[in-house]
Design a protein around this motif. Structure first.
Motif, PDB file in Angstrom:
ATOM      1  N   VAL A  21       0.790  59.547  18.418  1.00 39.63           N
ATOM      2  CA  VAL A  21       1.180  60.879  17.810  1.00 39.63           C
ATOM      3  C   VAL A  21       0.344  62.176  16.955  1.00 39.63           C
ATOM      4  N   ALA A  22       0.839  63.264  16.633  1.00 42.24           N
ATOM      5  CA  ALA A  22      -0.034  63.762  16.299  1.00 42.24           C
ATOM      6  C   ALA A  22      -0.733  63.339  14.794  1.00 42.24           C
ATOM      7  N   GLY A  23      -1.750  63.328  15.038  1.00 38.63           N
ATOM      8  CA  GLY A  23      -2.793  63.514  13.760  1.00 38.63           C
ATOM      9  C   GLY A  23      -2.716  62.296  13.350  1.00 38.63           C
ATOM     10  N   ARG A  24      -3.239  60.949  14.764  1.00 41.87           N
ATOM     11  CA  ARG A  24      -3.427  59.718  14.153  1.00 41.87           C
ATOM     12  C   ARG A  24      -4.121  59.796  15.784  1.00 41.87           C
ATOM     13  N   PRO A  25      -4.958  58.442  15.686  1.00 37.02           N
ATOM     14  CA  PRO A  25      -5.688  58.503  17.176  1.00 37.02           C
ATOM     15  C   PRO A  25      -5.031  58.051  17.513  1.00 37.02           C
ATOM     16  N   LEU A  26      -5.144  58.473  19.079  1.00 37.47           N
ATOM     17  CA  LEU A  26      -5.156  58.336  20.716  1.00 37.47           C
ATOM     18  C   LEU A  26      -5.118  56.571  21.322  1.00 37.47           C
ATOM     19  N   THR A  27      -4.360  56.875  22.214  1.00 41.25           N
ATOM     20  CA  THR A  27      -4.772  55.597  22.587  1.00 41.25           C
ATOM     21  C   THR A  27      -4.783  55.726  24.452  1.00 41.25           C
ATOM     22  N   MET A  28      -5.406  55.676  24.797  1.00 42.47           N
ATOM     23  CA  MET A  28      -5.851  55.433  26.687  1.00 42.47           C
ATOM     24  C   MET A  28      -5.006  54.478  27.119  1.00 42.47           C
ATOM     25  N   LEU A  29      -4.393  54.784  28.033  1.00 43.21           N
ATOM     26  CA  LEU A  29      -3.205  53.348  28.608  1.00 43.21           C
ATOM     27  C   LEU A  29      -3.842  53.501  30.034  1.00 43.21           C
ATOM     28  N   GLY A  30      -4.118  54.382  30.806  1.00 42.99           N
ATOM     29  CA  GLY A  30      -4.824  54.358  32.210  1.00 42.99           C
ATOM     30  C   GLY A  30      -5.126  55.512  32.783  1.00 42.99           C
ATOM     31  N   VAL A  31      -6.427  55.816  33.148  1.00 38.76           N
ATOM     32  CA  VAL A  31      -6.992  56.825  33.646  1.00 38.76           C
ATOM     33  C   VAL A  31      -7.178  56.483  35.238  1.00 38.76           C
ATOM     34  N   GLY A  32      -6.783  57.183  35.870  1.00 43.81           N
ATOM     35  CA  GLY A  32      -6.711  57.234  37.278  1.00 43.81           C
ATOM     36  C   GLY A  32      -7.262  58.626  38.519  1.00 43.81           C
ATOM     37  N   VAL A  33      -7.227  58.992  39.700  1.00 47.79           N
ATOM     38  CA  VAL A  33      -7.511  59.622  40.673  1.00 47.79           C
ATOM     39  C   VAL A  33      -6.245  59.144  41.706  1.00 47.79           C
ATOM     40  N   VAL A  34      -5.480  59.497  42.569  1.00 46.29           N
ATOM     41  CA  VAL A  34      -4.568  60.066  43.429  1.00 46.29           C
ATOM     42  C   VAL A  34      -5.556  60.480  44.814  1.00 46.29           C
ATOM     43  N   ARG A  35      -6.387  60.643  45.203  1.00 44.20           N
ATOM     44  CA  ARG A  35      -7.090  61.047  46.841  1.00 44.20           C
ATOM     45  C   ARG A  35      -6.287  60.391  48.123  1.00 44.20           C
ATOM     46  N   THR A  36      -6.201  61.535  48.646  1.00 48.57           N
ATOM     47  CA  THR A  36      -6.056  61.870  49.950  1.00 48.57           C
ATOM     48  C   THR A  36      -7.144  62.122  51.283  1.00 48.57           C
ATOM     49  N   PRO A  37      -6.904  61.808  52.102  1.00 46.57           N
ATOM     50  CA  PRO A  37      -8.424  62.555  53.067  1.00 46.57           C
ATOM     51  C   PRO A  37      -8.193  64.225  53.070  1.00 46.57           C
TER      52      PRO A  37
END
Length: 185
Positions: A21-37
């Protein structure tokens, strides 16, 4: 609030999930990339992006999807690909009843770095700092997706207040109990 950020692109579609929430520390739950040729047929690339986004939606169950608003560039082909990937993200979210918010690149940069003209390295550095990560997410599309989610979490309370104030200032012109008139034939 749990937000899935999408940095749309045909070759690399960045995806990041942030909770907080705004004003509080944030947490990353996941990050990535969807790739296509790059040499694949456009329809198959869009299907791959859809499948990738659907998998992220299944896994993380966000309350909102924040997508980068497509802006005019000199390269029409790039704009078209970005717009198509953006539409896929919005469709996936809307199909599930998940609200979608659009943010311009300059809004995201300003929210995360304090400057709407920040470069990719500055955005990556601030995302790393704000989410207390050991290193910036790679590629930059992944960091940009996290920045979109952060931007929305921070801006949502103010945007909601603005929308409520706007709605209160402009009452409906048609009363809820107005009689329905039949038009003569």
């Amino acid at each position: 609030m749990r937000v899935l950020g999408v940095d749309p692109g045909l070759t690399r579609c960045g995806i990041g999930v942030v909770e907080g929430v705004a004003g509080r520390p944030l947490t990353m739950l996941g990050v990535g990339v969807v790739r296509t040729p790059a040499d694949a047929e456009i329809g198959m690339r869009l299907v791959a992006i859809e499948q990738g986004i659907e998998a992220w939606l299944d896994e993380h169950k966000p309350e909102l999807v924040a997508v980068e608003r497509v802006f005019a560039q000199h390269n029409v082909r790039t704009v078209m690909g970005t717009a198509q990937a953006s539409a896929v993200a919005m469709l996936c979210a809307s199909r599930r009843g998940i609200p979608v918010a659009l943010h311009t690149p300059s809004e995201v940069k300003a929210a995360v770095t304090g400057s709407g003209r920040a470069d990719k390295a500055q955005v990556g550095a601030m995302v790393t700092r704000l989410l207390r990560l050991a290193a910036p997410p790679k590629p930059a599309d992944a960091a940009d997706a996290l920045a979109l989610a952060i931007c929305h979490i921070w801006r949502a309370p103010a945007l909601n207040r603005l929308q409520q104030a706007h709605a209160a200032a402009r009452p409906s012109r048609i009363p809820a109990t107005a009689p329905v008139r039949k038009v003569p034939r």
